[in-house]
Scaffold this active site. Structure first.
Site, PDB file in Angstrom:
ATOM      1  NE  ARG A  46     -35.946-100.256  38.941  1.00 28.23           N
ATOM      2  CZ  ARG A  46     -35.571 -98.971  38.999  1.00 28.23           C
ATOM      3  NH1 ARG A  46     -35.220 -98.325  37.920  1.00 28.23           N
ATOM      4  NH2 ARG A  46     -35.518 -98.337  40.133  1.00 28.23           N
ATOM      5  CB  THR A 104     -41.048 -94.688  35.005  1.00 22.38           C
ATOM      6  OG1 THR A 104     -41.063 -93.515  35.812  1.00 22.38           O
ATOM      7  CG2 THR A 104     -39.986 -94.572  33.939  1.00 22.38           C
ATOM      8  CE1 TYR A 130     -41.788-114.512  25.856  1.00 24.01           C
ATOM      9  CE2 TYR A 130     -41.057-116.775  26.166  1.00 24.01           C
ATOM     10  CZ  TYR A 130     -40.770-115.446  25.895  1.00 24.01           C
ATOM     11  OH  TYR A 130     -39.493-115.054  25.651  1.00 24.01           O
ATOM     12  CD  GLU A 178     -43.864-112.982  22.009  1.00 30.59           C
ATOM     13  OE1 GLU A 178     -44.324-113.672  21.087  1.00 30.59           O
ATOM     14  OE2 GLU A 178     -42.654-112.792  22.168  1.00 30.59           O
ATOM     15  CG  ASP A 230     -41.146 -88.900  29.814  1.00 34.14           C
ATOM     16  OD1 ASP A 230     -41.612 -89.342  30.890  1.00 34.14           O
ATOM     17  OD2 ASP A 230     -40.038 -89.246  29.359  1.00 34.14           O
ATOM     18  CE  LYS A 271     -37.695 -91.949  36.907  1.00 32.80           C
ATOM     19  NZ  LYS A 271     -38.089 -92.446  35.573  1.00 32.80           N
TER      20      LYS A 271
HETATM   21  N1  DSN Z   1     -32.868 -92.289  35.219  1.00 32.50           N
HETATM   22  C1  DSN Z   1     -34.092 -91.576  35.465  1.00 32.50           C
HETATM   23  C2  DSN Z   1     -33.903 -90.471  36.437  1.00 32.50           C
HETATM   24  O1  DSN Z   1     -33.134 -90.676  37.357  1.00 32.50           O
HETATM   25  O2  DSN Z   1     -34.506 -89.436  36.323  1.00 32.50           O
HETATM   26  C3  DSN Z   1     -34.681 -91.079  34.221  1.00 32.50           C
HETATM   27  O3  DSN Z   1     -34.819 -92.169  33.382  1.00 32.50           O
END
Ligand code: DSN
Length: 433
Positions: A252, A243, A66, A68, A217, A246
């Site tokens: 993730r 994120t 942990y 925090e 974003d 990607k």
């Molecule tokens: N689920 C993602 C995507 O496939 O674009 C976005 O959060």
């Protein structure tokens, strides 16, 4: 290049064996998923294949802890090395994106976005965004999401005139009109199904004119931005979320960045203790490794190839009678309007047929799609994962042929099986480890 980081992964084999000793059922599932990933072509635009180093950084003893709080200000003892890990992740994120502050703790992109809302808005406040159906995201104001339930989204349109050269692209004049009319506190840009370059400077001009903060974003394009293959949201955006899994090809997770110290303080408080408890320190270690990979020159080559492959796939599909929205792509993804091939064909059917053929995609609405989200008239395709695997511009023509054959076959089991066989054989040339 791509295969170098995915040379045979002995650790993955050992992990599978280790799990099998105590839990054969879990090991069976793991092995089945590894085999699925190895034998199919991953064209989901938001997915990727991480390197063994990124992968196995997550399977480490940092999961036991942990932590925090933030580096130097934790609510638990024993955080000496966790402080260093998190600080290193922050430093690398700042270097990668050229900003002043980075919060590496968000468990996901949606939680990163929610933390921005919590930190910078009050319930009921108005914000402007692109609607999900036109390529936005559920956390950008969908009515069933917290952002749409507790805040007041107003949406700006795309160009909907099919005769306009700007068809299906962002209509910046309309963004300005919507913002001047509704005076949002926050203007959002950055999308999950938009194939063209985003003009962050133009968005900032509009935000300034209507007194809004600008939020970008960049979840989908983060890897391209990091590599300098898409314009950066900095210095234009006040706050940037993404994120990490990607195009950025990390674990993730999520990330929030800003160059404004006051905003960074508000965001930090909103994320913890406002939104999350303990950070996933094993994932943050993996973010360190991924950001380190993205800082290397090879990553720039990777991002260039992702875009070249996407352009090649879009062109090959167009030549085979599929309409690509906006007429093509500038980034890693494209939206295929299936109605030009067959007016009755839905994205749901196409996704299923292609999966049977070993090509993994996702159904996706096209702008102003008359069909519901579980049906759709489109497919979203992306090249981050196949590019990691080492596929070239020429390979994209083969992929387009397989997509064409499968759709032409109308879900026929024999056609799907034939394509599947060819895809499996092809995939053997690109081992994932
Ligand atoms: N689920 C993602 C995507 O496939 O674009 C976005 O959060």
């Amino acid at each position: 290049m791509a295969q170098d980081i995915h040379s045979h992964d002995e650790v993955a084999d050992a992990v599978s064996e280790l799990i099998r000793r105590t839990d054969p059922a879990a090991a069976d599932l793991l092995d089945a998923e590894r085999a699925r990933q190895q034998s199919t072509l991953e064209l989901i635009a938001s997915e990727n294949h991480v390197s063994p180093a990124v992968m196995h950084a997550m399977g480490t003893c940092l999961t036991n802890k942990y932590a925090e709080g933030y580096p130097g200000a934790r609510y638990y003892g024993g955080c000496e090395f966790h402080d260093k890990v998190e600080t290193l992740a922050q430093e690398r994120a700042k270097q990668l994106f050229g900003c002043g502050f980075a919060n590496v703790q968000p468990h996901s992109g949606a939680q990163a976005n929610a933390s921005v809302f919590l930190g910078l808005l009050s319930p009921g406040d108005t914000f402007a965004s692109l609607v999900l159906a036109d390529g936005g995201h559920l956390s950008h104001g969908l009515k069933v999401n917290m952002s749409g339930k507790w805040f007041n989204p107003v949406h700006y349109p795309l160009h909907y005139d099919a005769n306009s050269p700007e068809f299906e692209r962002i209509d910046y004049d309309a963004v300005r009109r919507v913002c001047l009319e509704h005076k949002p506190k926050l203007l959002m840009c950055g999308y999950s199904a938009y194939p063209r370059v985003i003009d962050f400077a133009k968005f900032r001009q509009i935000a300034d004119e209507c007194g809004a903060l600008l939020m970008a974003d960049i979840a989908h394009i983060a890897g391209l931005v990091a590599a300098g293959e898409h314009p950066s949201p900095f210095p234009h955006a006040h706050v940037v979320t993404t994120t990490t899994h990607k195009t950025l090809r990390g674990p993730r997770g999520g990330l929030i960045m800003t160059s404004d110290e006051e905003i960074s303080k508000k965001i930090n408080r909103a994320l913890f203790p406002g939104m999350q408890g303990g950070p996933l320190m094993h994932v943050i270690l993996s973010k360190v490794v991924a950001f380190g990979e993205a800082l290397k020159p090879e990553f720039k080559q990777y991002a260039k190839q992702v875009i070249a492959n996407a352009k090649s796939l879009a062109k090959a599909l167009t030549e085979r009678g599929f309409r690509i929205t906006t007429g093509g792509t500038d980034n890693h993804l494209m939206l295929v309007d299936l109605r030009t091939r067959d007016a009755e064909l839905t994205g749901a059917d196409a996704e299923q047929w292609l999966e049977r053929a070993g090509i993994i995609t996702n159904k996706n609405g096209v702008p102003q799609d008359p069909r519901p989200p579980k049906q759709t008239s489109g497919l979203r395709l992306g090249t981050p994962a196949v590019t990691t695997r080492g596929l070239s511009v020429d390979d994209m023509t083969r992929v387009a042929d397989w997509i064409d054959m499968t759709i032409e076959g109308g879900g026929d089991a024999g056609v799907c099986a034939q394509v599947r066989g060819e895809v499996e054989q092809f995939c053997e040339r690109y081992p994932l480890g």
